[in-house]
Every structure is written in C-alpha cells, then in structure tokens.
Design a protein around this motif. Structure first.
Motif, mmCIF file in Angstrom:
data_model
loop_
_atom_site.group_PDB
_atom_site.id
_atom_site.type_symbol
_atom_site.label_atom_id
_atom_site.label_comp_id
_atom_site.label_asym_id
_atom_site.label_seq_id
_atom_site.Cartn_x
_atom_site.Cartn_y
_atom_site.Cartn_z
ATOM 1 N N VAL A 351 0.833 -1.203 0.000
ATOM 2 C CA VAL A 351 0.000 0.000 0.000
ATOM 3 C C VAL A 351 0.872 1.258 0.000
ATOM 4 O O VAL A 351 1.902 1.325 0.661
ATOM 5 C CB VAL A 351 -0.938 -0.009 1.229
ATOM 6 C CG1 VAL A 351 -0.134 -0.021 2.525
ATOM 7 C CG2 VAL A 351 -1.869 1.183 1.218
ATOM 8 N N GLY A 352 0.489 2.248 -0.827
ATOM 9 C CA GLY A 352 1.175 3.534 -0.833
ATOM 10 C C GLY A 352 2.534 3.544 -1.508
ATOM 11 O O GLY A 352 3.280 4.522 -1.380
ATOM 12 N N THR A 353 2.869 2.496 -2.239
ATOM 13 C CA THR A 353 4.198 2.443 -2.859
ATOM 14 C C THR A 353 4.237 3.117 -4.230
ATOM 15 O O THR A 353 5.309 3.245 -4.826
ATOM 16 C CB THR A 353 4.669 0.983 -3.012
ATOM 17 O OG1 THR A 353 3.656 0.236 -3.705
ATOM 18 C CG2 THR A 353 4.931 0.359 -1.651
ATOM 19 N N GLY A 354 3.095 3.525 -4.755
ATOM 20 C CA GLY A 354 3.080 4.251 -6.028
ATOM 21 C C GLY A 354 2.809 3.401 -7.252
ATOM 22 O O GLY A 354 3.005 3.853 -8.379
ATOM 23 N N LYS A 355 2.324 2.176 -7.044
ATOM 24 C CA LYS A 355 2.085 1.295 -8.203
ATOM 25 C C LYS A 355 1.014 1.855 -9.128
ATOM 26 O O LYS A 355 1.120 1.734 -10.360
ATOM 27 C CB LYS A 355 1.687 -0.111 -7.726
ATOM 28 C CG LYS A 355 0.459 -0.158 -6.828
ATOM 29 C CD LYS A 355 0.231 -1.547 -6.282
ATOM 30 C CE LYS A 355 -0.920 -1.549 -5.275
ATOM 31 N NZ LYS A 355 -0.583 -0.764 -4.059
#
Length: 532
Positions: A351-355
């Motif tokens: 989550v929140g890694t920018g994928k």
C-alpha cells in the motif's frame, strides 16, 4: 515558394487540361496540387542535411529520380517531369522538360488515384481483409526477391551505417525535447537503440550474410499503397537520399507494420509480418522487426516535429503535426520498452508504494487498457469509487471471498484482452503468493509474456503518502495511515517470481526519476528477450 507562383498554381486556369478546381496540400518538403485527373508535386527549396532541394538544378534532378525509382512498384502512375517557366509577370506549365533560363520550377506529374482503394481507406471503412494484405505481401516479396544487392547496398546493413541514421535522428530531435517528446522518452529510446546495436551485433551480421539488404522503397506507408481489383501499386518512395532507401528489407517493411500498429491494428500487423517472413523464407524478420519499427516510428515523430515548426504551415496544421509527433514518439517508446507482441504488465506492491501512479503512466503513454483491483472490488459491491468505504462496510468488502472474486475478474480481463491480441495492465497489490501463482499459471496456459513491476518505497515515504490521502477526495483505494501496519504484515514479497518476469523499482524519489529508471530496466529486458 514564390507567393506569385503559389497563387498561379492554386488557380485552375493555370493548368493545360483546365481542371474544375485545385486542392493544395503541403508537407515539410513538398507542395502538392490535386487537379483531377492529375497531381503536380513540387519540391520545396529546403536543406535539412539529409535532404537537399536548395537549388533548381537539384530539384530537377530529384524530380527525374523520383519518377525513375517509383516506376519499380507502380508502372503507370508517374507520367513524367514538367516545367514551369516565367515570361514577364506570367507563368506557364509545360509537359516538356525545358532547358531555358525562363524555367523557375520543375514538378513531377502523376495520375490521381481513386481514394477508395488506398490501404488506409480500407482501414477507415473497416473493409481491410487478409486477401488485401496477401496481395501486398506478394508484390513486396517479388520486389525484394528479384534484387541482387551489390557491396554498395550491402554496406547499409552494417551497424555503422544504420547508426548514422539513428544518431542523426537523435541529434535532429534534441530541439524538440520538452515539446513533442519528453526527456525520459528521448533517453529511453536512445538507450534501447544503442544497446541493441551492442548486444545484437550477430543478428545484423547474419542479415548481411543472408543478403537481406536491399534497395527498398524507404517510405512504405498505408497511404502509399493502392489496391484495386486489378493491381497493387506502391508509390512515393524515397528519392532524395539513397541511404534512406538502402537497408534491411525489415526496415522497409517496418514502416507499414508500424502504420498498422499506429492505427491499433496489431493483429493485422502480426499477420502481415508473419506472412512476409514465410514468403521470404526469413525467420529472423520476426526477431528484428520491433527494432526497426522503433526506428521508423521515431522517424515519423521527427518528420511531424519538423512540420510543427514550419512557419508557412497554418497554425492549426502545425498543432496537429505536433500532436501526431508525440503519438509517434510514444509508439517508438513502446517498441523500445515492450516490443509489439501482447504483454501483461502487472503493477504490484504494498500500500502507498506508487504502483497506481506507474500503472496510470503506462496506460496513458501506450494506450493500454488498465484494470484496477480497487475499482473492480468497489464496482462489484456497488460502492462510490471516489469515496472511502464506510468502516462498517469495509469488513464485507475485503473478505477472502471478495478478494478471490476480484482477482478472478482480473484474470478474465487478461483472457479477453489477450484473446483480442491486445496488451493489458493490471493494477493491484498482489500481496498473496497463491494469487500470484494462480495468475501466472493462467498466463502460462495462454502462452503470453508477462512482467510484474513491484513498486517499493521506504516506510516513512509510504506513511507520508497515506496521511496525505486523508485530505483528498478522489482516491479509489480505501487504505489510509491507520491501516499501514496491518496491510504491511499481509504483504508477501514476490520472491517466487524469476528475474525474467520481475522488475523492482524504488518510488521514494521524484516520479520522473522513477520512470526513467523503469524505462531503462524495461529496455534492457526487451533486448534480452529478443535474443532468446
């Protein structure tokens, strides 16, 4: 062109056959006048280095060269070279090639062809059939197979000769970086091109040894192929520079193949190249074609960029040319990074890694359908995509059964797109190893190339992004800072996926830097795959 001469040529009364009207078309190198049943093509007084029409003598020479070369693939379109002379304030067109000092311009005179039979017209009407492509295949195969290339021609298959053209392209488009092409694209395509030369030198050598280097057409576009029930005619080849016509037959075919792709006719393109490979007994054509399509799309982007900067071209046409240039550069980048066969790109990560940011970028850049697990999950539950799901409903939304249904839907999206010969992008966490393995098994059954792109970022960066979501209204994902620890513990890194199908990229840097890094990684993978 002299404004008075231009005005003269726009008048129907100026032509010997008294046409009803005149239509004027400009390219970056020509003025074309449609005067049914004829076409008069004048060369602009320009010098781009690779093309030099700067003197009347040179324009005359290249008019004759154009007629001679084009009669190889079109036996009755090119009628000859005509002269325009000036006496006092009046101009006159003569069907003869006059040698007097009164001549101010030369032109190529052609028959005007019915629009309905051009290859692009078949595409636009939805009437293109394999039988049309088969006739083009036969015409071109005969053209290439009857050639006996000498050493002068064969040298144009050498990397040093090809690199003259590619280096020139990059040099001539530097000034358009930030306008029709961005810096990451420029660097990515350039890196792919030069790395391909370095790592696939044996392929180029083999093409020369097999005598696949020809004196080709050089500009084999859809609009240059005319197919009537009686005959196939291919016209408007390159006459102004032999090195743009000499080369691998693959670079000749790549223009038409690229055109089909540009018009989103990927399956027809694959059929055409497969048939050419069979007809020419040339299996290596399938291996090298994407490299040359990348080159050809870049050339088209360059040409449209040049048009976008021509002051004498109307502003609206310049803007259209700039837009087209960007589209061709996007296609060139796609060949450099992904090739042209269908591929499943899976953007995954915690989550929140920018994928999703990366997935959206590739969706927009390459016009590939993107399917998001967040969107699918909420849509199945009938929830508002742009609002965070209320706490009392989240337990039901994120059950194991709901997750299984969501990922099964993603698999069905893959099946549909691949069945239609299209690439597809998936945008989901893919935190569960069993789910990843299920998808990989199905991809194996479909015999489809796939790549997981794992987005990674430091915890403090992820937490900052999740906190920022609190004040945003258009976030589809329900994950927030309060969910971080739970979701982090559920995430299983994709250690079971081999390096050939996995790229990991750090996103805790500026987005443009992340994209540049990913471009280079994808280009390297594409070159490695081309050698398998």
């Amino acid at each position: 062109m002299d404004p008075k001469l231009l005005a003269f040529l726009k008048s129907p009364d100026s032509y010997p056959h008294n046409p009803e009207g005149v239509s004027h078309i400009q390219t970056h190198i020509s003025h074309v006048f449609l005067v049914p049943p004829y076409v008069y093509k004048f060369k602009k007084s320009v010098d781009f280095g690779f093309l030099d029409y700067s003197s009347l003598a040179k324009r005359k020479e290249f008019c004759h060269r154009e007629v001679e070369l084009n009669r190889r693939l079109s036996n009755d379109i090119y009628l000859g070279v005509v002269s325009v002379s000036k006496e006092g304030d009046s101009f006159q067109i003569s069907d003869e090639v006059l040698q007097t000092d009164s001549v101010v311009e030369y032109a190529v005179k052609m028959k005007q062809l019915p629009d309905e039979y051009f290859l692009h017209s078949y595409l636009e009407k939805g009437t293109l059939k394999k039988s049309h492509l088969n006739r083009v295949v036969d015409k071109l195969a005969d053209f290439y197979n009857t050639q006996q290339p000498d050493e002068q021609v064969l040298q144009y298959g050498e990397i040093e000769s090809i690199k003259v053209n590619t280096d020139e392209n990059f040099e001539q488009t530097k000034g358009f970086v930030g306008e029709t092409i961005d810096d990451n694209m420029y660097r990515g395509i350039q890196s792919f091109t030069n790395q391909y030369f370095e790592h696939r030198s044996e392929l180029f050598e083999r093409r020369i040894a097999q005598r696949r280097i020809v004196d080709g057409h050089g500009d084999l576009h859809l609009e240059h192929i005319h197919i009537t029930p009686e005959k196939v005619q291919i016209y408007d080849c390159i006459e102004f520079n032999d090195r743009f016509r000499y080369g691998d037959l693959a670079v000749d075919l790549a223009f038409l193949a690229m055109d089909l792709d540009f018009n989103n006719r990927w399956q027809e393109e694959r059929y055409f190249i497969d048939e050419m490979s069979k007809k020419l007994d040339d299996p290596d054509l399938l291996e090298i074609i994407d490299f040359y399509k990348c080159y050809r799309a870049y050339v088209k982007g360059k040409v449209k960029s040049l048009q976008s900067g021509e002051e004498e071209v109307p502003q609206v046409d310049r803007e259209k040319a700039a837009q087209k240039a960007s589209q061709y550069f996007d296609l060139s980048l796609r060949y450099a990074l992904l090739g042209s066969k269908p591929i499943v790109l899976i953007f995954m990560g915690g989550v929140g890694t920018g994928k999703t940011t990366l997935a959206k970028h590739f969706e927009q850049k390459f016009n590939i359908d993107r399917f998001s697990s967040d969107r699918i999950r909420k849509s199945m539950a009938g929830l508002d995509l742009q609002k965070r799901t209320p706490a009392e409903q989240r337990d039901k939304l994120y059950t194991q059964l709901m997750s299984e249904q969501t990922y099964q839907t993603l698999i069905e999206k893959i099946e549909k797109c691949i069945g239609e010969g299209k690439s597809v992008i998936l945008d989901a966490t893919f935190s569960n190893r069993a789910v990843r393995e299920k998808v990989i098994r199905r991809l194996g059954e479909l015999e489809t190339d796939y790549l997981f792109v794992e987005a990674k970022a430091a915890e403090d960066v992820v937490k900052s992004r999740l906190k920022q979501r609190e004040g945003e209204d258009d976030v589809v994902s329900d994950a927030r800072l309060e969910d971080f620890e739970t979701l982090k513990n559920r995430y299983s890194p994709p250690s079971e996926i081999g390096d050939e199908n996995l790229i990991s990229v750090q996103t805790d840097q500026p987005v443009e830097q992340t994209i540049r890094t990913l471009y280079f990684e994808l280009a390297d993978r594409n070159i490695s795959n081309s050698n398998r």
